[in-house]
Design an enzyme around this catalytic site. Structure first.
Site, PDB file in Angstrom:
ATOM      1  N   SER A  87      31.170  66.621  58.497  1.00  0.00           N
ATOM      2  CA  SER A  87      31.001  67.533  57.357  1.00  0.00           C
ATOM      3  C   SER A  87      32.214  68.443  57.218  1.00  0.00           C
ATOM      4  O   SER A  87      32.621  68.782  56.100  1.00  0.00           O
ATOM      5  CB  SER A  87      29.727  68.374  57.530  1.00  0.00           C
ATOM      6  OG  SER A  87      28.606  67.533  57.504  1.00  0.00           O
TER       7      SER A  87
ATOM      8  N   ARG B 224      29.248  60.048  67.464  1.00  0.00           N
ATOM      9  CA  ARG B 224      30.505  59.502  66.943  1.00  0.00           C
ATOM     10  C   ARG B 224      31.544  59.301  68.026  1.00  0.00           C
ATOM     11  O   ARG B 224      32.158  58.260  68.131  1.00  0.00           O
ATOM     12  CB  ARG B 224      31.089  60.456  65.890  1.00  0.00           C
ATOM     13  CG  ARG B 224      30.387  60.436  64.571  1.00  0.00           C
ATOM     14  CD  ARG B 224      30.678  61.684  63.798  1.00  0.00           C
ATOM     15  NE  ARG B 224      30.153  62.845  64.484  1.00  0.00           N
ATOM     16  CZ  ARG B 224      30.223  64.082  64.034  1.00  0.00           C
ATOM     17  NH1 ARG B 224      30.837  64.321  62.905  1.00  0.00           N
ATOM     18  NH2 ARG B 224      29.703  65.071  64.706  1.00  0.00           N
TER      19      ARG B 224
ATOM     20  N   LYS C 205      25.371  81.058  60.969  1.00  0.00           N
ATOM     21  CA  LYS C 205      26.412  80.264  60.302  1.00  0.00           C
ATOM     22  C   LYS C 205      26.465  80.614  58.818  1.00  0.00           C
ATOM     23  O   LYS C 205      25.451  80.998  58.231  1.00  0.00           O
ATOM     24  CB  LYS C 205      26.073  78.763  60.432  1.00  0.00           C
ATOM     25  CG  LYS C 205      26.391  78.182  61.799  1.00  0.00           C
ATOM     26  CD  LYS C 205      26.281  76.659  61.735  1.00  0.00           C
ATOM     27  CE  LYS C 205      26.445  76.015  63.105  1.00  0.00           C
ATOM     28  NZ  LYS C 205      26.130  74.570  63.078  1.00  0.00           N
TER      29      LYS C 205
HETATM   30  P1  ADP Z   1      24.825  69.603  63.843  1.00  0.00           P
HETATM   31  O1  ADP Z   1      25.190  70.966  63.342  1.00  0.00           O
HETATM   32  O2  ADP Z   1      23.449  69.512  64.453  1.00  0.00           O
HETATM   33  O3  ADP Z   1      25.886  68.903  64.665  1.00  0.00           O
HETATM   34  P2  ADP Z   1      25.484  67.737  61.752  1.00  0.00           P
HETATM   35  O4  ADP Z   1      24.998  67.765  60.355  1.00  0.00           O
HETATM   36  O5  ADP Z   1      26.944  67.920  61.970  1.00  0.00           O
HETATM   37  O6  ADP Z   1      24.622  68.804  62.485  1.00  0.00           O
HETATM   38  O7  ADP Z   1      25.075  66.368  62.465  1.00  0.00           O
HETATM   39  C1  ADP Z   1      23.718  65.999  62.642  1.00  0.00           C
HETATM   40  C2  ADP Z   1      23.668  64.779  63.536  1.00  0.00           C
HETATM   41  O8  ADP Z   1      24.326  63.688  62.896  1.00  0.00           O
HETATM   42  C3  ADP Z   1      24.360  64.931  64.889  1.00  0.00           C
HETATM   43  O9  ADP Z   1      23.640  64.181  65.848  1.00  0.00           O
HETATM   44  C4  ADP Z   1      25.723  64.323  64.664  1.00  0.00           C
HETATM   45  O10 ADP Z   1      26.300  63.837  65.865  1.00  0.00           O
HETATM   46  C5  ADP Z   1      25.354  63.176  63.726  1.00  0.00           C
HETATM   47  N1  ADP Z   1      26.457  62.760  62.877  1.00  0.00           N
HETATM   48  C6  ADP Z   1      27.288  63.540  62.167  1.00  0.00           C
HETATM   49  N2  ADP Z   1      28.191  62.799  61.493  1.00  0.00           N
HETATM   50  C7  ADP Z   1      27.916  61.506  61.795  1.00  0.00           C
HETATM   51  C8  ADP Z   1      28.538  60.241  61.442  1.00  0.00           C
HETATM   52  N3  ADP Z   1      29.611  60.185  60.669  1.00  0.00           N
HETATM   53  N4  ADP Z   1      27.975  59.103  61.936  1.00  0.00           N
HETATM   54  C9  ADP Z   1      26.908  59.178  62.761  1.00  0.00           C
HETATM   55  N5  ADP Z   1      26.308  60.321  63.153  1.00  0.00           N
HETATM   56  C10 ADP Z   1      26.798  61.475  62.673  1.00  0.00           C
END
Ligand code: ADP
Length: 182
Positions: free
Chosen positions: A137, A99, A50
């Site tokens: 993100s 989510r 990535k």
């Molecule tokens: P990944 O690349 O592992 O998906 P992220 O940084 O996108 O990493 O997310 C890490 C974790 O946090 C995952 O379990 C994701 O579902 C959760 N997550 C991301 N955004 C939120 C949010 N707004 N509320 C709750 N959990 C979230």
């Protein structure tokens, strides 16, 4: 019971992810994780495939700054499989946030794979709080990249103040993208 399982601590959870960047939704999961476990490690996965907006060192320092007031939270980076990272630090629980229904599908697959890799590690899901379920993100990056200067008010709905500062500095140091013809 296999010998290796004795060292895993079920009161120590690891919240692994990309956190590129950390959002208020992530922070909410961390806070709630702290209320459930004795220790929470926020683990930034380094994925060479990535190209993140923030380097892992930048993410490490941003997240450390944001979680500094929280007790029993530490931040680390890891390479390779998350289950191997948990095993290396003796943590017994993988903490994840959910989510949407789409999240459930991919998280379910990942949990099954992790279970096949290390059946001693338990995954615990926390449903996103109502106000944060739409935050991702990628949405944050879109708002920051496409929004106009001074639109920090909108970003404040998605990220902690330290991330707004980091986004502002990051975007300032990037070459500007020429507007495409109408
Ligand atoms: P990944 O690349 O592992 O998906 P992220 O940084 O996108 O990493 O997310 C890490 C974790 O946090 C995952 O379990 C994701 O579902 C959760 N997550 C991301 N955004 C939120 C949010 N707004 N509320 C709750 N959990 C979230």
């Amino acid at each position: 019971m296999p010998a290796e399982s004795r060292s895993l601590n079920r009161r120590h959870a690891v919240y692994a992810g990309s956190f590129d960047p950390l959002s208020l939704g992530h922070l909410d999961v961390i806070r709630r994780g702290v209320s459930l476990f004795d220790r929470v490690t926020v683990a930034i996965g380094i994925n060479p495939a990535k190209s993140p907006l923030f380097s892992h060192q930048e993410r490490l320092s941003i997240i450390r700054e944001v979680v500094a007031p929280l007790p029993r939270v530490e931040v680390a980076c890891f390479e390779g499989l998350a289950v191997n990272f948990l095993r290396s630090i003796g943590a017994g629980v993988m903490l994840r946030g959910l989510r949407t229904l789409t999240d459930i599908e991919s998280e379910f697959t990942m949990t099954l794979a992790n279970h096949a890799l290390d059946s001693e590690i338990e995954t615990v899901f926390l449903m996103a709080s109502e106000g944060y379920s739409h935050i991702s993100s990628s949405l944050i990056k879109q708002v920051a990249l496409l929004g106009q200067e001074g639109q920090e008010e909108s970003l404040a709905k998605f990220v902690p103040p330290a991330v707004i500062v980091a986004l502002r500095n990051k975007l300032r140091s990037r070459p500007s993208v020429p507007a495409s013809p109408a």
